[in-house]
Each structure stands twice: as structure tokens, then as C-alpha cells.
Design a protein around this motif. Structure first.
Motif, PDB file in Angstrom:
ATOM      1  N   LEU A 591       0.814  -1.208   0.000  1.00 23.79           N
ATOM      2  CA  LEU A 591       0.000   0.000   0.000  1.00 23.79           C
ATOM      3  C   LEU A 591       0.851   1.263   0.000  1.00 23.79           C
ATOM      4  O   LEU A 591       0.457   2.275  -0.580  1.00 23.79           O
ATOM      5  N   GLY A 623      -4.325  -5.467   3.314  1.00 21.41           N
ATOM      6  CA  GLY A 623      -4.680  -4.746   2.111  1.00 21.41           C
ATOM      7  C   GLY A 623      -3.672  -4.877   0.971  1.00 21.41           C
ATOM      8  O   GLY A 623      -3.910  -4.361  -0.123  1.00 21.41           O
ATOM      9  N   SER A 624      -2.559  -5.545   1.214  1.00 23.08           N
ATOM     10  CA  SER A 624      -1.586  -5.781   0.154  1.00 23.08           C
ATOM     11  C   SER A 624      -2.180  -6.750  -0.868  1.00 23.08           C
ATOM     12  O   SER A 624      -3.056  -7.566  -0.551  1.00 23.08           O
ATOM     13  N   HIS A 654      -1.623   0.214  -8.264  1.00 17.72           N
ATOM     14  CA  HIS A 654      -2.689   0.780  -7.420  1.00 17.72           C
ATOM     15  C   HIS A 654      -3.462  -0.357  -6.777  1.00 17.72           C
ATOM     16  O   HIS A 654      -4.546  -0.734  -7.244  1.00 17.72           O
ATOM     17  N   ASP A 656      -5.238  -0.481  -4.230  1.00 18.08           N
ATOM     18  CA  ASP A 656      -6.487  -0.126  -3.573  1.00 18.08           C
ATOM     19  C   ASP A 656      -7.687  -0.224  -4.511  1.00 18.08           C
ATOM     20  O   ASP A 656      -8.832  -0.119  -4.076  1.00 18.08           O
ATOM     21  N   ARG A 657      -7.441  -0.444  -5.803  1.00 17.30           N
ATOM     22  CA  ARG A 657      -8.534  -0.569  -6.756  1.00 17.30           C
ATOM     23  C   ARG A 657      -9.240  -1.918  -6.585  1.00 17.30           C
ATOM     24  O   ARG A 657      -8.666  -2.859  -6.032  1.00 17.30           O
ATOM     25  N   ARG A 685      -6.039 -10.070  -2.228  1.00 13.60           N
ATOM     26  CA  ARG A 685      -5.841  -8.947  -1.302  1.00 13.60           C
ATOM     27  C   ARG A 685      -5.908  -9.504   0.112  1.00 13.60           C
ATOM     28  O   ARG A 685      -6.893 -10.146   0.495  1.00 13.60           O
TER      29      ARG A 685
END
Length: 818
Positions: A591, A623-624, A654, A656-657, A685
Motif C-alpha cells: 500500500l 490490504g496488500s 494501485h 487499492d482498486r 488482497r
């Protein structure tokens, strides 16, 4: 007749006055003149023959010499010669041997009375001259070569009938008696231009000319004519140019044969360029239109077109279905049906008759007794309104199987289909039929392999609390065949999850079958909770056994290899344990940091044997995004691998998409429209289990500690709102801890994990695993693990570096908080 006129007429003739032996004979049959050529021919000098009877030089029918006293009177000579005579006689040479002569005799008027002029040559010279004349007459009058002679002013002086008809000239120009009657304006432009070039260059000027069909002749020949023209100068004996000779040969028929041969060659190159069934039949249509037909329709049995459908069905028989059609105009005949629709032909139609007999149907002229007319006269009226006048139907047959029918129509081309067209169409359709059958067989095999591979891949990935996953599997093009790429997400004990991506060497059914066996083996070994490096070592042994089995079955060396990456993620510790066997390293999108390609020890590909595998552990933040993929993703389009890695990092930049959006970006950036190798990738994720969802206790090796462990578990379940399963949890905790205290050693720990199930784990330092057994009625113990198995949803044993862990999973109550 004047001698000069005779000489001018017969120049070049062996019996001409200028070249033959000449003698004059008077009314009494006596020789009055003997030329030098006559002396050379028979050996008699002129003084010895003048005044002697001409008959003395002849031999009789019996071969005896005629004596000088033979009664050859003037009356008998006159009666024999009359107004002229020509023929063969045998004369006696001065040396005594006979000489066969060709003689021509004609009367002359002289002051002394009637005189006969006799000219003679050897009979062999006369025969040679006659042969030359016959050849010349045949060339000028009987051969298909058009010939004309033009003077230096490029005016027709002589034209044979062939050229006159070929050029559409007036009929009188084909008669040599009309020489010079044609003026310059009557010479066709093509003849005038080429003759002028011959005069200017002084050399022959051959050229090929295409003559388009005129409006009046278009109904006879829609292709025009092809002619070979040649003009060359005519010179006299002194080399002076007198004019030009022009020749023309029509070789349209020969060119038709060349065109047909070229069309067959073109068909061999254009039909069957791919193994796609739809494209193959369309290629046949494109070869036939407009070269041979104005419209073509190709109808196949539904069993042929249903090659993608793996359910058993006959290839031949049943309804026909339109596979392709093509017309020279967009306004196709109204009798056709859309591609892909069933085609209903009347029972008396040539299509049905062709399929019944297996023979082509040729109807040169469309009439009331042909095609579908008997069943559908309205359709005939529609076709006639379009100008359709002929048709041809040929069966599409290969390897003893009739797969369909090909129908050809003509309306723009005025020529009816003939036997030559039938032979050519049969040849083209036969070639195409083999290609269609190959495509049908390949499509069926390809879809069978694809169905096998798809059935062996996970239909849907499980929803897991440790990771959120997305994937793409893109089979290669049909020509290369399906590959052995696979992926998997395997739930493990302790809320962990295994991520797997592998690639079997090769393509086709064997690769898909091998992939299925390896995937099943990985799933089985994953249930044993083996570390990644140990699991790959076991899979490597399996690949070696598969190679040995294949070698024994095929009686020859067989190479079976695969690559694989196996990763285990623990959402509690947020650590990823990875091992790879000849496979590209995973990509990790952090992230707050750039995309990482971690240095995972590169083990050997599966199937080499004898070499160890190593694993590496990576700590990840929640979140990786972790990407596992096959080499087809980074090696697509024959680009450098480093470029592929750069594009992969860009696509993961990106994290986070949404994962589906990331997958689409990877496909768009990394893959061409038609990849040459299978591509499979899996992105996950990571999630982290909240600390309040995990609790653990150290348990002393004392039987009194079992009561305290049950109380701790009950209080924790109450805090989580899981009182409904407190009783079964107490039973599981009590039995597992009691077994550990009784049969194991070392430190004992209890851990409860609250995720989508309630996980209970009891760990100790012993490597001895308990076994489930059915206790006998006389046994005092042995029922604890059996009870655990009855109340738990799943249970098992996981070995660690310090011992083992026995775990159970219980389903949460329906009203339990998520």
C-alpha cells in the motif's frame, strides 16, 4: 501465253520456266529447243537432240527404250497434249539409267505452226514443292492462325479468312483476290500499332492482347478473348522492306485451362488456412465466387457444425444448416436462408437427390423439371426474375462421410455450367471437404480438451476470511491447443489459506489430464498441512512417477514437467510463506511501497528429482495485493521478460482498486489479442484477523488444568456471543487437553479463533498423532476423539517445528454475530 508472263507467274516453282529444264517440240514431235538445264538433267547436249523425236527419250511401259522410228506423229502428240498436260514420266538418262520426271506441257502459237513448250524437273523436287505448297495453303487457309500482309503504307494487301473473322473485317478482305481493297482506315488499331512497331524496329514484335467482350458477344463469352499477336517485316532478296506480315492466334481456350489450374492452386493456398470450421467453409465460398459462380451456398449437417457439442450425435443425416453463402451482389437470391439457420430443401430438390445418391447434380438450364420447381414454382419465378439460368450441386464428402452439400448459381455469368465446370468444382469441394473434416475433428478435440481442463479447474473460488481473490484463465488459440495451466485457493486449518498457480509443460488433452492429477495431488497434500517446500517435494516425486508410467505405456522416453508456486497466508500473523518450483516469482503490491518482486529461492521445475526446495516468509500489511501467474503472462507477444515484469508492476501499481479492475488492467496491458500460450493468474488482497478474535492460553500438564481451560473457553464464548455452542466447545476442549496431558509431553497451549467458524486448537510438543477408532464395549477409554469427530464440523492434525496441533472447526450459530 508469253514466256515473260509464265516466268513471273512461276517464280520459285521447280517447274517454273526460270528453273526447270525446257524443251520445244514441234507438231511432228521433234525437238526444236533444248535448254542447258535440260542437258544437266538428262545428260544429252543440245546438238545431239535437236531434230530428234522427243519420244526417243522415254521408256516404254515394259521398260524398253522407245526407238527413233516409233510412230510418234504430230497428230498423236497433239491428241495426247491437247491444250496442256502435266504429270509424271520416266526418261532415259544418257548414262542409261531411268530418271523420273515431273513434266508440264502447254501449246504455243508460232509462225511455223503449233509448238509445245515442255518444262521438266526431277519428280522429287516437284513433290517437295507440292508439300511446301500444301503447308503454305494449310497455314494460310486451314490453320487457326490469322495472317495478313500489309504494304509499307500499312494497307491490307492480303488477309486470310481467320484474321478477317477474328477482327470482324468485311468478308471480301478474306479473299486474296481482293488484295489492296482495304484502305488504312480498315486496319484495326491493334494491328496498325504493332505493324508500325515492326516497321520502325525492323524486328518481330510479339504481344499478348486481352480483347474485352463486345456488347453483341457478351452472351457468348463473358470473359473476353486472349490473343497472341506478332508482326514482322517482309523483305525482298536485296533486303528492301516491302511490308509487314501480321499474325494472330486466339488461345482463349488454352488460357481457360490455365485459369482453372491457377484456381486449383489458389484454393490449395486459401482453403484450410486455419482449423476454424466457420472460416474454412467461408474460404471455400470466397474461392468459388466470383471465379466460378455468382452465388454459392454451403449447407452442412447439424452434426458437423455441432462439433463443439461433446454429446454423442451422428455426423451424417438429419437437418441441414446454412454454414456459409456468398453472392456477387448484396441482393442475394431470396431463396437463401441466414447463416446458422436450418435449411429446408424439398424432397425433389437436387440437394436432397445429391445427398441421397452421393453424386453431383448438373442442370445446365433452369427449367420446370429441375431443382425445387416441382415443389415450389413461386421460388422458380423469383429466381428467374433475378436472371438465374443454371445451377450445380456437389456433395461435400471426405473420408467416406458426406458432411453437406454445395449449391452454385449463375445469373450474371451467361455461360451455363458444363462438364468442365463440374470437374473443377468437384476438385475444389473435395479439397475443402478434407479441410472441413480436419477442422471438425480439431474443434471437437479442442473443445474436449478445453472441457476437460475447465472441469478440472475450480468452478468458483471459495470465499475466505483471510483473502479476497480474483482470477483470469485465458486459453490459448485453437491452433496451439489447450495447455496445462491451473490455479487454486485451498482453505487450511487455523484460518490460513493456500494460493496455488501451476503450469504443465505442453498442450492438448495429455497436458490437461496431467494438470488435473497435479491439482488433485496438491489439494490432498495441502490437507496434510505440509509446509510449502515439503509439499513441492512430494509433488516432484509424483511427476517423476507420472513420467515413468507414461514411458512404460508408450514404450519410449516421455517428458512430463511442470512448474508451480505454492504460498500459504496466515491472517493472524500476516505472514506469507512461499516456495516455487521453476515458476516466476510472485508480485506483491504494497500500500505504501513500490510493487515488489521478492527474491524467493528458485527451485527446480517439477519432474527433475533429487534437488531440494526452499521457502521464504514475507510479512504483509493488511490490504496488500499478491499476484501469482504463469509465464504466459509476462512472455506474451515474444517480448523481453524484463518488459513483461515492468508492465506487471505498472498494472499492480494501485492495489487499492477493485480486484476485477486490476485483472482487466493486467489483461489489457500484458496480453495481446491472441496469446500463443495459456495464461492463468490469481490475485489476492490480504486481510488480517482482528486481535480480539484470537485468544490463547498456556495449559499446565496437570489433570486439574482441564477444568480451568473449560472455564476460560466458556467465558470467551460468552464474550463473543457464542453461548449456544459452549457445551460442545467444553467437550472438545476437555477431550483434546486430556489427550495431550495423557499421551503427549512438553508445553500445552489452547487457542480459540473466531472467524466464519469457531476454531479450537490444542498444541503440544509431541509428534505422535491420535487416531480415531471405535471403542469396544469393554474398553474404559478410547471414545474421546470419536465424540470430538461427532460434534465438530471438521478436525485434523497439523505438524509444526515444535510438535503438533490438533484442531477442530465448529459451525457458528445462525444468530451469532459476524
Amino acid at each position: 501465253m508469253d514466256l515473260r508472263d509464265l516466268a513471273a507467274k512461276d517464280r520459285g516453282d521447280p517447274l517454273g520456266i526460270m528453273s526447270a529444264a525446257v524443251a520445244l517440240v514441234d507438231a511432228h514431235g521433234l525437238i526444236r529447243y533444248w535448254s542447258q538445264r535440260a542437258e544437266d538433267l538428262l545428260g544429252y547436249p543440245a546438238p545431239s537432240l535437236l531434230g530428234r523425236p522427243a519420244a526417243s527419250l522415254l521408256t516404254s511401259a515394259t521398260g524398253q527404250d522407245s526407238s527413233e522410228d516409233s510412230p510418234v506423229s504430230a497428230l498423236s502428240v497433239a491428241e495426247r497434249i491437247g491444250d496442256g498436260w502435266e504429270g509424271l514420266i520416266t526418261a532415259r538418262h544418257r548414262a542409261g539409267h531411268p530418271v523420273e520426271l515431273a513434266v508440264r506441257v502447254c501449246p504455243l502459237r508460232a509462225e511455223q505452226g503449233p509448238v509445245w513448250l515442255a518444262v521438266a524437273c526431277e519428280a522429287s523436287d516437284s513433290r517437295r514443292w507440292e508439300l511446301d505448297q500444301a503447308v503454305l495453303r494449310g497455314l494460310l487457309e486451314d490453320s487457326p492462325i490469322g495472317i495478313a500482309v500489309l504494304d509499307s503504307e500499312l494497307r491490307f494487301q492480303w488477309v486470310n479468312q481467320v484474321l478477317a473473322a477474328m477482327e470482324g473485317l468485311p468478308a471480301h478482305l478474306g479473299d486474296h483476290h481482293a488484295a489492296g481493297a482495304a484502305g488504312p482506315g480498315q486496319v484495326p488499331s491493334a494491328v496498325d500499332w504493332q505493324a508500325r512497331q515492326a516497321l520502325l524496329s525492323g524486328q518481330a514484335t510479339p504481344a499478348v492482347e486481352h480483347v474485352p467482350p463486345s456488347q453483341s458477344r457478351s452472351r457468348r463469352n463473358s470473359h473476353g478473348r486472349l490473343r497472341l499477336r506478332s508482326s514482322f517485316p517482309l523483305r525482298d532478296g536485296d533486303g528492301k522492306t516491302l511490308g509487314v506480315c501480321h499474325t494472330a492466334v486466339d488461345f482463349t481456350a488454352q488460357d481457360r485451362a490455365r485459369e482453372r489450374l491457377a484456381l486449383v492452386n489458389e484454393a490449395a493456398q486459401r482453403i484450410g488456412t486455419t482449423l476454424d470450421l466457420d472460416r474454412t467453409v467461408q474460404e471455400l465460398a470466397e474461392v468459388l465466387v466470383p471465379q466460378l459462380a455468382d452465388f454459392v451456398a454451403i449447407d452442412l449437417f447439424q452434426g458437423v457444425l455441432a462439433a463443439r457439442d461433446l454429446s454423442p450425435r451422428p455426423v451424417t443425416g438429419g437437418p441441414l444448416q446454412r454454414a456459409a453463402h456468398l453472392s456477387i451482389h448484396e441482393e442475394r437470391p431470396e431463396a437463401i436462408v441466414p447463416v446458422g439457420e436450418p435449411t429446408e430443401y424439398p424432397s425433389k430438390s437436387p440437394q436432397r437427390r445429391c445427398l441421397t445418391t452421393g453424386r453431383p447434380i448438373l442442370d445446365p438450364v433452369l427449367g420446370p423439371t429441375t431443382w425445387w420447381v416441382a415443389d415450389d414454382p413461386q421460388r422458380l419465378a423469383k429466381l428467374v426474375s433475378l436472371g438465374v439460368h443454371t445451377h450445380l450441386v456437389v456433395p461435400l464428402r471426405a473420408r467416406g462421410t458426406t458432411m453437406g452439400v454445395v449449391s452454385l448459381l449463375r445469373w450474371e455469368n451467361p455461360n451455363p455450367f458444363d462438364e468442365d465446370d463440374l470437374l473443377l468444382v468437384e476438385e475444389l469441394v473435395a479439397r475443402a471437404a478434407v479441410c472441413v473434416d480436419n477442422a471438425r475433428r480439431f474443434v471437437r478435440e479442442h473443445h474436449a480438451a478445453l472441457a476437460l481442463q475447465t472441469s478440472l479447474l475450480p468452478p468458483d473460488l471459495p470465499d475466505h476470511c483471510a483473502v479476497e481473490v480474483a482470477y483470469r484463465y485465458l486459453p490459448t488459440d485453437a491452433e496451439a491447443g489447450v495447455g496445462g495451466d491451473w490455479f487454486d485457493v485451498i482453505p487450511l486449518s487455523g484460518a490460513r489459506v493456500a494460493l496455488v498457480v501451476g503450469d504443465v509443460v505442453g498442450h492438448g488433452i495429455h497436458a490437461a489430464a496431467s494438470m488435473g492429477r497435479l491439482r488433485a495431488a496438491v489439494q490432498t497434500l495441502a490437507d496434510l498441512d505440509l509446509p510449502p517446500d515439503e509439499l513441492l517435494a512430494h509433488v516432484d516425486d509424483l511427476v517423476l512417477r507420472l513420467a515413468d508410467e507414461a514411458e512404460a505405456a508408450t514404450d519410449g522416453p516421455v517428458v512430463i514437467g511442470a512448474t508451480c508456486v505454492y504460498a500459504v497466508y496466515d491472517p493472524i500473523s500476516r505472514k506469507l510463506n512461499v516456495a516455487r518450483a521453476g515458476h516466476p516469482t510472485p508480485a506483491i503490491a504494497h500500500l505504501s511501497e513500490p510493487v515488489e518482486l521478492p527474491d524467493i529461492p528458485a527451485g527446480p521445475p517439477l519432474g527433475l528429482g533429487g534437488l531440494p526446495f526452499e521457502s521464504a516468509e514475507i510479512e504483509l500489511e493488511e490490504g496488500s495485493v499478491v499476484a501469482l501467474y504463469t509465464d504466459g503472462l509476462i512472455e506474451a507477444s515474444d517480448r523481453d521478460v524484463d518488459v513483461g515484469f515492468e508492465r506487471l508492476c505498472f498494472a499492480l501499481a494501485h492495489p487499492d482498486r477493485p480486484l476485477e479492475e486490476i485483472c482487466d488492467t493486467m489483461v489489457r496491458i500484458l496480453l495481446p489479442d491472441h496469446p500463443h500460450d495459456d495464461v492463468a493468474f490469481l490475485i489476492a488482497r490480504t486481510r488480517a484477523l482482528a486481535p480480539d478474535r484470537v485468544v490463547s492460553w498456556e495449559v499446565p500438564a496437570d489433570p486439574q488444568a482441564v477444568h480451568e481451560a473449560r472455564d476460560n473457553a466458556t467465558r470467551q464464548l460468552a464474550a463473543w456471543g457464542l453461548e449456544d455452542i459452549a457445551f460442545t466447545t467444553e467437550l472438545i476442549v476437555s477431550e483434546l487437553i486430556t489427550n495431550a496431558i495423557t499421551h503427549a509431553c512438553g508445553p500445552i497451549s489452547l487457542r480459540l479463533i473466531h472467524e466464519r467458524t469457531l476454531i479450537c486448537e490444542v498444541s503440544d510438543a509431541s509428534n505422535t498423532s491420535p487416531h480415531l477408532r471405535r471403542a469396544r464395549s469393554t474398553d474404559e477409554g478410547g471414545r474421546g476423539l470419536f465424540l470430538v469427530a461427532q460434534v465438530a464440523q471438521r478436525w485434523g492434525t497439523r505438524y509444526t517445528e515444535t510438535g503438533k496441533t490438533i484442531w477442530t472447526e465448529q459451525q457458528l450459530p445462525a444468530k451469532a454475530p459476524c
